[in-house]
Design a protein around this motif. Structure first.
Motif, mmCIF file in Angstrom:
data_model
loop_
_atom_site.group_PDB
_atom_site.id
_atom_site.type_symbol
_atom_site.label_atom_id
_atom_site.label_comp_id
_atom_site.label_asym_id
_atom_site.label_seq_id
_atom_site.Cartn_x
_atom_site.Cartn_y
_atom_site.Cartn_z
ATOM 1 N N VAL A 145 -20.177 9.841 -68.636
ATOM 2 C CA VAL A 145 -21.536 8.894 -68.325
ATOM 3 C C VAL A 145 -21.840 9.036 -67.046
ATOM 4 N N ARG A 146 -23.187 9.701 -67.054
ATOM 5 C CA ARG A 146 -23.930 9.355 -65.940
ATOM 6 C C ARG A 146 -25.065 8.560 -65.082
ATOM 7 N N ASN A 147 -25.111 7.548 -66.172
ATOM 8 C CA ASN A 147 -25.732 6.681 -65.204
ATOM 9 C C ASN A 147 -25.022 5.456 -64.615
ATOM 10 N N GLN A 148 -24.530 5.510 -63.102
ATOM 11 C CA GLN A 148 -24.061 4.268 -62.435
ATOM 12 C C GLN A 148 -24.681 3.485 -62.122
ATOM 13 N N ARG A 149 -25.496 2.597 -62.182
ATOM 14 C CA ARG A 149 -26.094 1.663 -62.074
ATOM 15 C C ARG A 149 -25.493 0.244 -62.576
ATOM 16 N N PRO A 150 -25.506 0.509 -64.071
ATOM 17 C CA PRO A 150 -23.725 -0.545 -64.468
ATOM 18 C C PRO A 150 -22.941 -0.694 -63.714
ATOM 19 N N ALA A 151 -22.504 0.731 -63.438
ATOM 20 C CA ALA A 151 -20.957 0.593 -62.711
ATOM 21 C C ALA A 151 -21.158 0.101 -60.801
ATOM 22 N N ILE A 152 -22.361 0.226 -60.398
ATOM 23 C CA ILE A 152 -22.899 -0.008 -58.631
ATOM 24 C C ILE A 152 -22.924 -2.112 -59.008
ATOM 25 N N GLU A 153 -23.406 -2.053 -59.974
ATOM 26 C CA GLU A 153 -23.769 -3.987 -60.535
ATOM 27 C C GLU A 153 -22.452 -4.310 -60.535
ATOM 28 N N HIS A 154 -21.065 -3.827 -61.537
ATOM 29 C CA HIS A 154 -20.495 -4.165 -61.902
ATOM 30 C C HIS A 154 -19.045 -4.718 -60.690
ATOM 31 N N TYR A 155 -18.796 -3.259 -59.633
ATOM 32 C CA TYR A 155 -17.881 -3.981 -58.426
ATOM 33 C C TYR A 155 -19.025 -4.483 -57.644
ATOM 34 N N GLY A 156 -19.843 -4.620 -57.469
ATOM 35 C CA GLY A 156 -20.502 -5.134 -56.053
ATOM 36 C C GLY A 156 -20.990 -4.192 -55.447
ATOM 37 N N ILE A 157 -21.101 -2.746 -55.580
ATOM 38 C CA ILE A 157 -20.587 -1.821 -54.103
ATOM 39 C C ILE A 157 -21.646 -2.192 -53.021
ATOM 40 N N PRO A 158 -21.466 -2.464 -52.285
ATOM 41 C CA PRO A 158 -22.262 -2.026 -50.998
ATOM 42 C C PRO A 158 -23.138 -1.226 -50.489
ATOM 43 N N ARG A 159 -25.028 -1.639 -50.667
ATOM 44 C CA ARG A 159 -25.280 -0.187 -49.814
ATOM 45 C C ARG A 159 -24.671 0.879 -48.789
ATOM 46 N N GLU A 160 -23.875 -0.257 -48.197
ATOM 47 C CA GLU A 160 -23.749 0.640 -46.646
ATOM 48 C C GLU A 160 -22.492 2.073 -47.482
ATOM 49 N N VAL A 161 -21.700 1.639 -48.419
ATOM 50 C CA VAL A 161 -20.879 2.800 -49.230
ATOM 51 C C VAL A 161 -21.556 3.805 -50.479
ATOM 52 N N LEU A 162 -22.422 2.936 -50.787
ATOM 53 C CA LEU A 162 -23.004 4.008 -51.515
ATOM 54 C C LEU A 162 -24.308 4.558 -50.739
ATOM 55 N N ALA A 163 -24.916 4.483 -49.526
ATOM 56 C CA ALA A 163 -25.116 5.479 -48.124
ATOM 57 C C ALA A 163 -23.905 6.722 -48.143
ATOM 58 N N ARG A 164 -22.576 6.105 -47.500
ATOM 59 C CA ARG A 164 -21.576 7.929 -47.678
ATOM 60 C C ARG A 164 -22.128 8.322 -48.567
ATOM 61 N N LEU A 165 -21.715 8.190 -50.095
ATOM 62 C CA LEU A 165 -21.958 9.032 -50.868
ATOM 63 C C LEU A 165 -23.980 9.252 -51.374
ATOM 64 N N GLY A 166 -24.188 9.278 -50.264
ATOM 65 C CA GLY A 166 -25.858 9.575 -50.742
ATOM 66 C C GLY A 166 -26.654 9.528 -51.705
ATOM 67 N N ALA A 167 -26.124 8.451 -51.605
ATOM 68 C CA ALA A 167 -26.459 7.519 -52.841
ATOM 69 C C ALA A 167 -28.212 6.656 -52.167
#
Length: 101
Positions: free
Chosen positions: A78-100
């Motif tokens: 599974v290459r598209n992470q967008r559904p997981a980001i939406e499902h878990y409600g991952i904040p931008r602040e956390v994603l920024a730590r990953l470089g996303a």
């Protein structure tokens, strides 16, 4: 591989191993998903005023859990992470730590 005339199929060692590998990948994905839920909930609890610890450490733990989860998803194909980001409600602040973004 020849098949019997009774409708039965034969499994090779490779097909059994493939099944076991897929099963383990699915299990590991579930474990990683639960870790994401726990880490994000700890961060939300802290932000709501009911959490313990330092926020920087909670943010780091959440980013690490999400990173591991994304890696496991990619291992499952599974290459598209967008559904997981939406499902878990991952904040931008956390994603920024990953470089996303």
């Amino acid at each position: 591989m020849p098949q019997s005339t009774l409708g039965l199929t034969f499994q090779t060692g490779a097909s059994i191993l493939d099944y076991e590998i897929q099963d383990e990948r699915g299990y590991a994905l579930g474990v990683a998903g639960r870790k994401v839920e726990v880490a994000l909930q700890a961060l939300r609890d802290f932000d709501a005023g009911g959490g313990e610890g330092e926020r920087a450490e909670l943010l780091k733990a959440a980013a690490k859990a999400v990173w591991h989860y994304f890696i496991q998803r990619e291992a499952c194909g599974v290459r598209n992470q967008r559904p997981a980001i939406e499902h878990y409600g991952i904040p931008r602040e956390v994603l920024a730590r990953l470089g996303a973004s």
